[in-house]
Design a protein around this motif. Structure first.
Motif, short mmCIF file in Angstrom:
data_model
loop_
_atom_site.label_atom_id
_atom_site.label_comp_id
_atom_site.label_asym_id
_atom_site.label_seq_id
_atom_site.Cartn_x
_atom_site.Cartn_y
_atom_site.Cartn_z
N ARG A 1 0.94 -1.39 0.02
CA ARG A 1 0.03 0.17 0.09
C ARG A 1 0.70 1.22 -0.11
O ARG A 1 0.52 2.23 -0.56
N LEU A 2 2.05 1.36 0.64
CA LEU A 2 2.88 2.42 0.62
C LEU A 2 3.45 2.68 -0.45
O LEU A 2 3.52 3.76 -1.30
N ALA A 3 3.75 1.36 -1.33
CA ALA A 3 4.31 1.62 -2.80
C ALA A 3 3.18 2.12 -3.78
O ALA A 3 3.67 3.07 -4.54
N ARG A 4 2.01 1.54 -3.66
CA ARG A 4 0.93 2.14 -4.66
C ARG A 4 0.76 3.56 -4.26
O ARG A 4 0.37 4.13 -5.06
N ALA A 5 0.68 4.22 -2.93
CA ALA A 5 0.67 5.50 -2.74
C ALA A 5 1.54 6.32 -3.06
O ALA A 5 1.31 7.64 -3.27
N THR A 6 3.07 5.77 -3.31
CA THR A 6 3.98 6.88 -3.43
C THR A 6 4.33 6.79 -5.11
O THR A 6 4.77 7.72 -5.60
N LEU A 7 4.27 5.31 -5.82
CA LEU A 7 4.79 5.25 -7.08
C LEU A 7 3.79 5.78 -8.24
O LEU A 7 2.66 5.60 -7.85
N ALA A 8 4.17 6.16 -9.23
CA ALA A 8 3.37 6.14 -10.61
C ALA A 8 3.02 4.86 -10.92
O ALA A 8 3.50 3.90 -10.80
N PRO A 9 1.56 4.85 -11.59
CA PRO A 9 0.83 3.49 -11.80
C PRO A 9 1.81 2.69 -12.71
O PRO A 9 2.43 3.52 -13.77
N ASN A 10 2.24 1.49 -12.55
CA ASN A 10 2.89 0.88 -13.40
C ASN A 10 2.34 -0.55 -13.44
O ASN A 10 2.39 -1.38 -12.70
N PRO A 11 1.56 -0.98 -14.71
CA PRO A 11 0.93 -2.21 -15.00
C PRO A 11 1.87 -3.58 -14.58
O PRO A 11 1.39 -4.77 -14.29
N LYS A 12 3.39 -3.47 -14.75
CA LYS A 12 4.30 -4.45 -14.49
C LYS A 12 4.20 -4.64 -12.76
O LYS A 12 5.13 -5.71 -12.65
N MET A 13 3.91 -3.76 -11.93
CA MET A 13 3.98 -3.93 -10.66
C MET A 13 2.69 -3.69 -10.15
O MET A 13 2.11 -2.75 -9.49
N PRO A 14 1.71 -4.88 -10.09
CA PRO A 14 0.22 -4.80 -9.45
C PRO A 14 0.32 -4.79 -8.04
O PRO A 14 0.08 -5.92 -7.58
N TRP A 15 0.74 -3.73 -7.30
CA TRP A 15 0.76 -4.02 -5.83
C TRP A 15 -0.43 -4.45 -5.25
O TRP A 15 -0.34 -5.27 -4.15
N SER A 16 -1.63 -4.08 -5.62
CA SER A 16 -2.75 -4.57 -4.98
C SER A 16 -3.05 -6.02 -5.22
O SER A 16 -3.30 -6.81 -4.25
N ARG A 17 -2.83 -6.54 -6.26
CA ARG A 17 -2.88 -7.91 -6.73
C ARG A 17 -1.79 -8.80 -5.72
O ARG A 17 -2.20 -9.98 -5.26
N TRP A 18 -0.73 -8.25 -5.81
CA TRP A 18 0.51 -8.76 -4.88
C TRP A 18 -0.11 -8.98 -3.60
O TRP A 18 0.25 -10.00 -2.59
N ALA A 19 -0.61 -8.04 -2.99
CA ALA A 19 -0.88 -7.84 -1.43
C ALA A 19 -2.19 -8.81 -1.30
O ALA A 19 -2.19 -9.24 -0.16
N ALA A 20 -2.88 -9.11 -2.33
CA ALA A 20 -4.13 -10.08 -2.14
C ALA A 20 -3.78 -11.22 -2.07
O ALA A 20 -4.44 -12.06 -1.91
N ASP A 21 -2.53 -11.71 -2.56
CA ASP A 21 -2.18 -13.29 -2.75
C ASP A 21 -0.89 -13.31 -2.69
O ASP A 21 0.02 -13.07 -3.78
N TYR A 22 -0.23 -13.81 -1.71
CA TYR A 22 1.25 -13.90 -1.52
C TYR A 22 1.81 -14.99 -2.21
O TYR A 22 3.12 -14.78 -2.67
N ALA A 23 1.24 -15.59 -2.96
CA ALA A 23 1.79 -16.74 -4.00
C ALA A 23 2.28 -16.16 -5.18
O ALA A 23 3.17 -16.35 -5.75
N GLN A 24 1.53 -14.84 -5.37
CA GLN A 24 1.82 -14.15 -6.61
C GLN A 24 3.17 -13.54 -6.25
O GLN A 24 4.18 -13.47 -7.26
N VAL A 25 3.51 -13.08 -5.11
CA VAL A 25 4.80 -12.34 -4.53
C VAL A 25 5.87 -13.48 -4.63
O VAL A 25 7.03 -13.11 -5.42
N ARG A 26 5.51 -14.57 -4.09
CA ARG A 26 6.61 -15.79 -4.50
C ARG A 26 6.84 -15.92 -5.78
O ARG A 26 8.15 -16.19 -6.15
N ALA A 27 5.96 -15.88 -6.64
CA ALA A 27 6.39 -16.23 -8.14
C ALA A 27 7.14 -15.05 -8.57
O ALA A 27 7.98 -15.38 -9.49
N GLN A 28 7.00 -13.79 -8.05
CA GLN A 28 7.92 -12.77 -8.37
C GLN A 28 9.42 -12.93 -8.15
O GLN A 28 10.24 -12.87 -8.58
#
Length: 760
Positions: free
Chosen positions: A561-588
């Motif tokens: 949430r801090l990253a999403r509030a600070t950075l310009a939108p970037n479709p390659k970094m879907p912070w909300s989707r990552w925060a909702a499913d940690y398996a997606q973070v592990r995939a990264q």
């Protein structure tokens, strides 16, 4: 059964002692005492039952390995204290802060601040009332993001304490690089960065080469500058088993610590009733503070002498195939006089030769070490001195042998693995560019020492802390406290109130987070996190307790949430989707680090964890020479102090009721010390020479040659079994005496085990 109660101090001049073993009923009583003060929630015992087991919670205390076949009880006294402390029923909510101004709370002790309980709501500092006030998450993220965008990223620091899981840590490092800096210090900078730098330079690996299984196959353990009884009690199980099967354990440490002397296994009905405790160390060398280079060199000097007199001692096949710099190092050892080795180490030639003779006969040797070896001006050389000795007989890269640094924080090694580092060359920046379309900064960022230097010089403009109590953990804390509040922005992700929170910047927030033992529900699914232990094994961890407050967020979600509030939108970094499913973070993580984390999701719950391969363990040396490196130290004395009249060498330590700056109580049971923490331990001979009586209050002054006045008053002096010229006291109470200007020359790790002081 031994008496586990410390004797009263009185006026005795004999050293403080503890008559019982580590473990046993004393450990049970220590856990019970913390349980009474922590007031844990219902279900805490179920969490302990599952601690460090597959499908359970990985302990938030130390990083000792988790066996594939766990004991019925796989936690220690320290782990139980940390878990019960996390799962307290005490609450520190908005009403608490309405009742207490920050200026008033700043006078509270570390213990009293923690005893306020778990933080329950996001808080914003209000300068007008000098209070933290309740705020909403959306407001907090929006204002913090706006403040970060207004600052120069290279003047902002993102600190990590070593507890957050791999998922939050990976996102934190990615956030920093996308934001525009690599000021990513972590707790490793304060303790084992010497390992990351020093060990890497001599064997090409920044981490130890052993696995937990090696302790089942060694026949000698050199245990240098580490106290398992207080800092990693689960380590006592393999040490006990090694001792019982005849493995020779040699302790090299200035203090005679109970954890290296005897252990009564709490899981053994025999030892908990009529059986005798297990003796751990066969030999105990009380080296002077900073004398480890001399001691290890003395042992090696005798090994070389035995090779010349009888042959067959050195592993010539290994040395010819894998070593570099051997002859140059041997020439230096030959030229080093025994009288110098004795003077600097504080040990006799006979004592060092005795260990050398045992080492020359041992088949497989493990070198274990802790911060007693690393926290010196020449700490990297001290690590190299241990490696020199191990290399002589090929004791790196085979079963039952190797180098084994003992990490303190539960995931500090893992955080470095996934990108919490100020060094751009330790991160696969090309993959970050390709995957996320960012341009990671390529200049080196700030480690902890560099951040504090920038703070004192007024260059640090923002601080985000992912856990920890950094302003109390660093050297020169009085100077740091005076400068901290000048920063325009301070943000703390935390579970409990601590002293650093009471030094608010011009804008300051406290963001309360879950502890590892609590449910982390995202989209209705309880999320797992992962951690790395000291043996480079990755483990899944899942909490099951109800969160302390419905207003808490996970560390992973807060970072996203801090990253999403600070950075310009970037479709390659879907912070909300990552925060909702940690398996997606592990995939990264697996995409960025495929060699270490391939098949991450499938392997993370493997009993005993899955192993990240270590080239040095396979005798592949990622060094400048392509070989394991013998190293001549810059100085035999790791402190770099030499001999100065009236100057003592002060070592800062943890007590038994402590984890870093978290203080659970006023008992240091294993040293026979009870009561307040404002004390200094001193040898009876030095006390007599100084005309001091037990319990007398004294003042210590800094003796560093940097022009800064340092002073701590009101310390009661206690007689303790220490080498002459050495003092010991508690961290962080004595940190005001530790100079920022004195640290390991290679890594900057503060020299907290060799602080020059005088009696005022």
């Amino acid at each position: 059964m031994p008496d586990d109660t410390a004797a009263p101090h009185g006026d005795r001049a004999d050293p403080m002692t503890y008559d019982g073993p580590v473990g046993g009923w004393g450990s049970a009583r220590g856990m019970a005492a913390v349980a009474r003060t922590a007031h844990p929630v219902a279900g805490a015992l179920d969490t302990l039952r599952r601690l460090n087991k597959p499908g359970g919670v990985m302990c938030s205390s130390c990083a000792w390995g988790k066996p594939p076949n766990p004991h019925v009880v796989e936690f220690c006294e320290n782990g139980a204290k940390a878990t019960l402390w996390d799962l307290t029923s005490l609450r520190c909510g908005p009403d608490f802060f309405l009742e207490h101004r920050v200026a008033d709370l700043a006078g509270w002790s570390e213990y009293d601040l923690e005893m306020a309980g778990r933080l329950t709501h996001p808080l914003r500092y209000d300068a007008a009332s000098d209070r933290y006030l309740e705020t909403g998450w959306e407001e907090a993220f929006a204002e913090i993001g706006e403040a970060l965008r207004a600052l120069d990223p290279k003047a902002v620091t993102f600190y990590a304490s070593g507890k957050a899981g791999l998922e939050a840590s990976f996102l934190y490092g990615l956030f920093a690089r996308a934001y525009g800096h690599v000021n990513l210090p972590d707790s490793s900078n304060m303790c084992h960065e010497t390992t990351s730098v020093g060990l890497k330079s001599v064997i090409g690996s920044p981490v130890g080469t052993c696995t937990l299984d090696d302790f089942d196959h060694c026949d000698m353990i050199l245990h240098v500058g580490q106290n398992p009884g207080t800092n990693s009690p689960r380590m006592l199980h393999p040490l006990q088993e090694a001792a019982k099967r005849g493995c020779c354990i040699v302790a090299i440490n200035p203090l005679r610590e109970k954890g290296l002397m005897e252990f009564a296994n709490p899981q053994s009905p025999w030892q908990m009733t009529v059986g005798a405790p297990t003796e751990i160390a066969d030999r105990y060398l009380q080296v002077r503070a900073g004398g480890d280079i001399a001691a290890l060199t003395g042992i090696a000097k005798h090994v070389l002498a035995l090779e010349r007199s009888m042959g067959g001692v050195l592993d010539h096949d290994f040395l010819n195939a894998h070593a570099h710099g051997l002859q140059d190092w041997m020439d230096w050892v030959d030229a080093t006089d025994w009288s110098d080795l004795e003077r600097v180490s504080g040990l006799s030639q006979a004592a060092m030769e005795g260990i050398g003779a045992i080492y020359a006969r041992a088949r497989a040797v493990i070198g274990v070490y802790g911060m007693g070896l690393t926290q010196h001006v020449h700490g990297s050389d001290a690590v190299a001195a241990l490696v020199n000795l191990l290399l002589l007989r090929g004791n790196i890269g085979r079963k039952g042998a190797g180098c084994s640094p003992v990490r303190g924080h539960s995931n500090v090694q893992g955080q470095r693995t996934v990108g919490i580092t100020e060094k751009p060359d330790l991160v696969p920046n090309d993959r970050l560019r390709d995957l996320y379309g960012i341009q990671p900064p390529m200049e080196e960022g700030w480690n902890t020492t560099a951040f504090v230097e920038a703070l004192l010089e007024g260059r640090a403009q923002g601080f985000v802390g992912l856990g920890g109590n950094l302003a109390r953990a660093v050297p020169d804390i009085d100077r740091v406290a005076a400068a901290w509040g000048a920063m325009p922005l301070t943000v703390h992700v935390a579970t409990r109130l601590n002293r650093t929170h009471l030094m608010p910047g011009r804008a300051s927030w406290i963001l309360p987070c879950l502890v590892r033992a609590e449910e982390d529900l995202q989209g209705g699914v309880n999320q797992q996190v992962t951690v790395e232990d000291s043996f480079s094994h990755i483990h899944g961890s899942i909490g099951r307790r109800r969160p302390a407050s419905p207003h808490l967020m996970s560390e992973t979600a807060i970072v996203a949430r801090l990253a999403r509030a600070t950075l310009a939108p970037n479709p390659k970094m879907p912070w909300s989707r990552w925060a909702a499913d940690y398996a997606q973070v592990r995939a990264q993580i697996a995409a960025v680090y495929p060699e270490d984390f391939h098949d991450f999701e499938a392997r993370m719950d493997q009993p005993g964890g899955f192993y990240r391969e270590n080239p040095a363990r396979n005798r592949v040396w990622k060094t400048d020479s392509g070989r394991a490196q013998f190293t001549r130290p810059a100085d035999l004395d790791a402190t770099g102090l030499g001999e100065r009249d009236g100057v003592y060498r002060l070592m800062t330590l943890r007590s038994n009721d402590q984890f870093n700056t978290t203080v659970y109580g006023m008992s240091d049971r294993l040293r026979g010390i009870e009561g307040d923490r404002m004390l200094v331990m001193m040898s009876p001979a030095d006390m007599e020479a100084e005309g001091l009586s037990p319990e007398q209050r004294i003042t210590l002054e800094g003796a560093a040659d940097d022009g800064v006045a340092r002073r701590v008053a009101g310390l009661r002096v206690l007689p303790y079994d220490l080498p002459r010229g050495c003092l010991a006291g508690y961290f962080p109470e004595l940190n005001p005496l530790s100079p920022l200007s004195r640290g390991d020359l290679a890594s900057g790790t503060p020299a907290s085990k060799g602080i020059p002081v005088r009696l005022a």
